[in-house]
Design a protein around this motif. Structure first.
Motif, mmCIF file in Angstrom:
data_model
loop_
_atom_site.group_PDB
_atom_site.id
_atom_site.type_symbol
_atom_site.label_atom_id
_atom_site.label_comp_id
_atom_site.label_asym_id
_atom_site.label_seq_id
_atom_site.Cartn_x
_atom_site.Cartn_y
_atom_site.Cartn_z
ATOM 1 N N ASN A 107 -46.215 48.814 17.926
ATOM 2 C CA ASN A 107 -45.559 47.697 18.650
ATOM 3 C C ASN A 107 -45.635 47.728 19.997
ATOM 4 O OD1 ASN A 107 -43.714 45.864 19.184
ATOM 5 N ND2 ASN A 107 -41.918 47.126 18.744
ATOM 6 N N THR A 108 -46.380 46.845 20.852
ATOM 7 C CA THR A 108 -46.526 46.944 22.157
ATOM 8 C C THR A 108 -45.420 46.106 23.051
ATOM 9 O OG1 THR A 108 -48.314 45.381 21.995
ATOM 10 C CG2 THR A 108 -48.945 47.435 22.098
ATOM 11 N N SER A 109 -44.605 45.519 22.059
ATOM 12 C CA SER A 109 -43.621 44.537 22.696
ATOM 13 C C SER A 109 -42.614 45.529 23.469
ATOM 14 C CB SER A 109 -42.859 43.646 21.618
ATOM 15 O OG SER A 109 -43.848 43.087 20.707
ATOM 16 N N THR A 110 -41.582 44.810 24.056
ATOM 17 C CA THR A 110 -40.389 45.492 24.882
ATOM 18 C C THR A 110 -39.313 45.491 23.918
ATOM 19 O OG1 THR A 110 -39.960 43.213 25.849
ATOM 20 C CG2 THR A 110 -41.577 44.686 27.043
ATOM 21 N N THR A 111 -39.311 44.953 22.909
ATOM 22 C CA THR A 111 -38.248 44.985 22.034
ATOM 23 C C THR A 111 -38.619 45.292 20.579
ATOM 24 O OG1 THR A 111 -38.846 42.636 21.131
ATOM 25 C CG2 THR A 111 -37.241 42.770 22.893
ATOM 26 N N SER A 112 -37.647 45.999 19.778
ATOM 27 C CA SER A 112 -37.886 46.496 18.513
ATOM 28 C C SER A 112 -38.210 45.312 17.548
ATOM 29 C CB SER A 112 -36.473 47.272 17.874
ATOM 30 O OG SER A 112 -36.144 48.256 18.837
ATOM 31 N N VAL A 113 -39.026 45.724 16.560
ATOM 32 C CA VAL A 113 -39.705 44.743 15.513
ATOM 33 C C VAL A 113 -39.385 45.335 14.145
ATOM 34 C CG1 VAL A 113 -41.631 43.661 14.619
ATOM 35 C CG2 VAL A 113 -41.545 43.769 17.171
ATOM 36 N N THR A 114 -38.598 44.372 13.401
ATOM 37 C CA THR A 114 -38.554 44.686 11.911
ATOM 38 C C THR A 114 -39.373 44.117 11.160
ATOM 39 O OG1 THR A 114 -36.016 44.971 12.407
ATOM 40 C CG2 THR A 114 -36.843 44.872 10.103
ATOM 41 N N TYR A 115 -40.159 45.311 10.409
ATOM 42 C CA TYR A 115 -41.297 44.290 9.352
ATOM 43 C C TYR A 115 -41.048 44.697 7.924
ATOM 44 C CZ TYR A 115 -42.635 49.264 8.629
ATOM 45 O OH TYR A 115 -42.379 50.449 8.139
ATOM 46 N N LYS A 116 -41.769 43.761 7.225
ATOM 47 C CA LYS A 116 -41.903 44.278 5.605
ATOM 48 C C LYS A 116 -43.313 43.896 5.215
ATOM 49 C CE LYS A 116 -39.657 42.655 1.365
ATOM 50 N NZ LYS A 116 -38.630 41.813 0.758
ATOM 51 N N LEU A 117 -43.654 44.875 4.316
ATOM 52 C CA LEU A 117 -44.878 44.808 3.719
ATOM 53 C C LEU A 117 -44.964 44.232 2.269
ATOM 54 C CD1 LEU A 117 -46.325 48.306 4.972
ATOM 55 C CD2 LEU A 117 -46.764 45.870 6.290
ATOM 56 N N ARG A 118 -45.963 43.570 1.914
ATOM 57 C CA ARG A 118 -45.961 43.080 0.490
ATOM 58 C C ARG A 118 -47.485 42.753 0.196
ATOM 59 N NH1 ARG A 118 -46.025 37.173 0.644
ATOM 60 N NH2 ARG A 118 -45.895 36.587 2.851
ATOM 61 N N ILE A 119 -47.864 42.785 -1.202
ATOM 62 C CA ILE A 119 -49.098 42.293 -1.538
ATOM 63 C C ILE A 119 -48.832 41.141 -2.548
ATOM 64 C CG2 ILE A 119 -51.265 43.015 -2.988
ATOM 65 C CD1 ILE A 119 -50.847 45.783 -1.791
ATOM 66 N N PRO A 120 -49.148 39.883 -2.510
ATOM 67 C CA PRO A 120 -48.707 38.751 -3.227
ATOM 68 C C PRO A 120 -49.056 38.882 -4.424
ATOM 69 C CG PRO A 120 -49.240 38.222 -1.152
ATOM 70 C CD PRO A 120 -49.595 39.631 -1.191
ATOM 71 N N GLU A 121 -50.434 39.400 -4.894
ATOM 72 C CA GLU A 121 -51.007 39.326 -5.967
ATOM 73 C C GLU A 121 -50.709 40.773 -7.203
ATOM 74 O OE1 GLU A 121 -52.742 39.321 -3.519
ATOM 75 O OE2 GLU A 121 -53.620 37.651 -3.218
ATOM 76 N N ASP A 122 -49.874 41.631 -6.585
ATOM 77 C CA ASP A 122 -49.373 42.804 -7.437
ATOM 78 C C ASP A 122 -48.364 42.393 -8.327
ATOM 79 O OD1 ASP A 122 -49.551 45.371 -7.917
ATOM 80 O OD2 ASP A 122 -48.439 46.143 -6.417
ATOM 81 N N GLY A 123 -48.231 43.090 -9.280
ATOM 82 C CA GLY A 123 -47.353 43.039 -10.308
ATOM 83 C C GLY A 123 -45.959 43.660 -9.973
ATOM 84 N N SER A 124 -45.105 43.798 -10.985
ATOM 85 C CA SER A 124 -43.603 44.397 -10.837
ATOM 86 C C SER A 124 -43.472 45.173 -11.831
ATOM 87 C CB SER A 124 -42.946 43.151 -10.768
ATOM 88 O OG SER A 124 -42.803 42.299 -12.001
ATOM 89 N N GLY A 125 -44.104 45.463 -12.736
ATOM 90 C CA GLY A 125 -43.921 46.524 -14.008
ATOM 91 C C GLY A 125 -44.509 47.944 -13.786
ATOM 92 N N PHE A 126 -44.172 48.538 -14.766
ATOM 93 C CA PHE A 126 -44.407 50.226 -14.760
ATOM 94 C C PHE A 126 -45.687 50.350 -14.692
ATOM 95 C CE2 PHE A 126 -44.354 54.379 -16.866
ATOM 96 C CZ PHE A 126 -43.873 54.947 -15.886
ATOM 97 N N VAL A 127 -46.221 51.544 -14.126
ATOM 98 C CA VAL A 127 -47.618 51.791 -13.953
ATOM 99 C C VAL A 127 -47.484 53.119 -14.449
ATOM 100 C CG1 VAL A 127 -47.525 52.940 -11.738
ATOM 101 C CG2 VAL A 127 -49.669 51.965 -12.429
ATOM 102 N N VAL A 128 -48.727 53.416 -15.373
ATOM 103 C CA VAL A 128 -49.011 54.624 -16.043
ATOM 104 C C VAL A 128 -50.191 55.404 -15.275
ATOM 105 C CG1 VAL A 128 -49.711 55.787 -18.123
ATOM 106 C CG2 VAL A 128 -48.449 53.674 -18.235
#
Length: 296
Positions: A107-128
């Motif tokens: 962040n090279t800005s002069t203010t704080s930045v709140t971010y969130k990361l996501r992968i749209p194609e990823d699932g939501s179930g349990f992984v083995v």
């Protein structure tokens, strides 16, 4: 506001109709100024759009034909975020094995930045993972494979959200544990709170390989055995692939008339790339005679 007149002045803010005007808050918005009195007006501004603004605010004064006008102008700049890479290539990876890569958001800005990361194609179930599967050789997945009712969440980003201070940075760990035999071509999107979604993107690539494991020898000879006495032989699991492989000696389904019981003190494990592991197999004959038993 200053009342330079000889009598008290009743004033009220007249808000303009422009959308950006609603981003401003005045306190107080109305009141009375005695002759010669000065009143400080506090102005708060919360930007909702990027770009330049130029707004005029009028204060209506009872009995005055010419209202005082305050002009406010400025420019709202978005956060300056930068990624140290534009893609993550996991290369060839093994099914069920977690792999981790990192990248950095600055962040090279002069203010704080709140971010969130996501992968749209990823699932939501349990992984083995293989580490979980090798703990139990009676798991049905050894015989029937892994089946999902919900697509598994194969990517994990740590931390997946947070706030980056001005002139600061955040290192992100991206872990891929594939439960699907495929080639990956996904995007990690960076959303910024109050600004927009998908402002930055990191391309993620990888190819899942299931290594071919072979057993040697394919026949274990126990020769003559005494009834219900344990006898041990060993065979090898060979991995000629460049990725690790997961193996499991499937638990025997025993019945009353099963002539030979077999088991292993180390039924499951992982074979590193281009490596060999030794598997002990213990048998106990339950009936007299000559028998051949298939070990899966």
């Amino acid at each position: 506001l200053i009342n330079r007149g000889p009598i008290p002045a009743h004033f009220t803010l007249t808000p303009p109709n422009a959308h950006v005007a609603y981003c401003f808050k005045f306190s107080p918005m109305k009141g009375v100024l005695e002759s010669g009195e000065t009143k400080t007006i506090q102005i708060s501004y919360k930007a909702t759009v990027l770009g330049a603004f130029d707004e005029e605010f009028q204060f209506s004064v009872a009995g005055s034909a010419k209202p005082p006008i305050l002009r406010i102008k400025g420019c709202v700049e978005g956060p300056n975020l930068h990624l140290d890479i534009d893609k993550i290539d996991f290369g060839d990876i093994a099914f069920g094995m977690p792999y981790t890569r990192t990248f950095r958001i600055t962040n090279t800005s002069t203010t704080s930045v709140t971010y969130k990361l996501r992968i749209p194609e990823d699932g939501s179930g349990f992984v083995v993972t293989c580490a979980e599967q090798i703990r139990n050789n009676t798991d049905p997945s050894w015989r029937k494979g892994i089946h999902f009712y919900v697509e598994p969440k194969e990517f994990k980003m740590t931390p997946c959200k947070g706030t980056i201070l001005p002139q600061g940075h955040q290192d992100i760990e991206v872990t891929l544990c594939s439960n699907t035999v495929m080639e990956y071509f996904r995007y990690i999107l960076v959303d910024v709170e109050g600004i927009g979604e998908g402002l930055l993107a990191v391309n993620v690539m990888g190819r899942v390989i299931v290594p071919r494991l072979t057993a040697y020898p394919d026949i274990l000879e126990y020769d003559e055995c005494h009834l219900k006495e344990p006898y041990e032989r060993k065979f090898l699991i060979v991995n000629t692939s460049h990725v690790p492989g997961c193996y499991g000696l499937i638990a025997q389904k025993r019945k009353e008339d099963t002539p030979v019981f077999y088991s292993s003190p180390a039924p499951c494990g992982i074979v590193p790339p281009f490596s060999v592991v030794e598997i002990p197999v213990i048998i106990e004959t339950q009936k007299l005679g000559e028998y051949s038993t298939q070990v899966l």
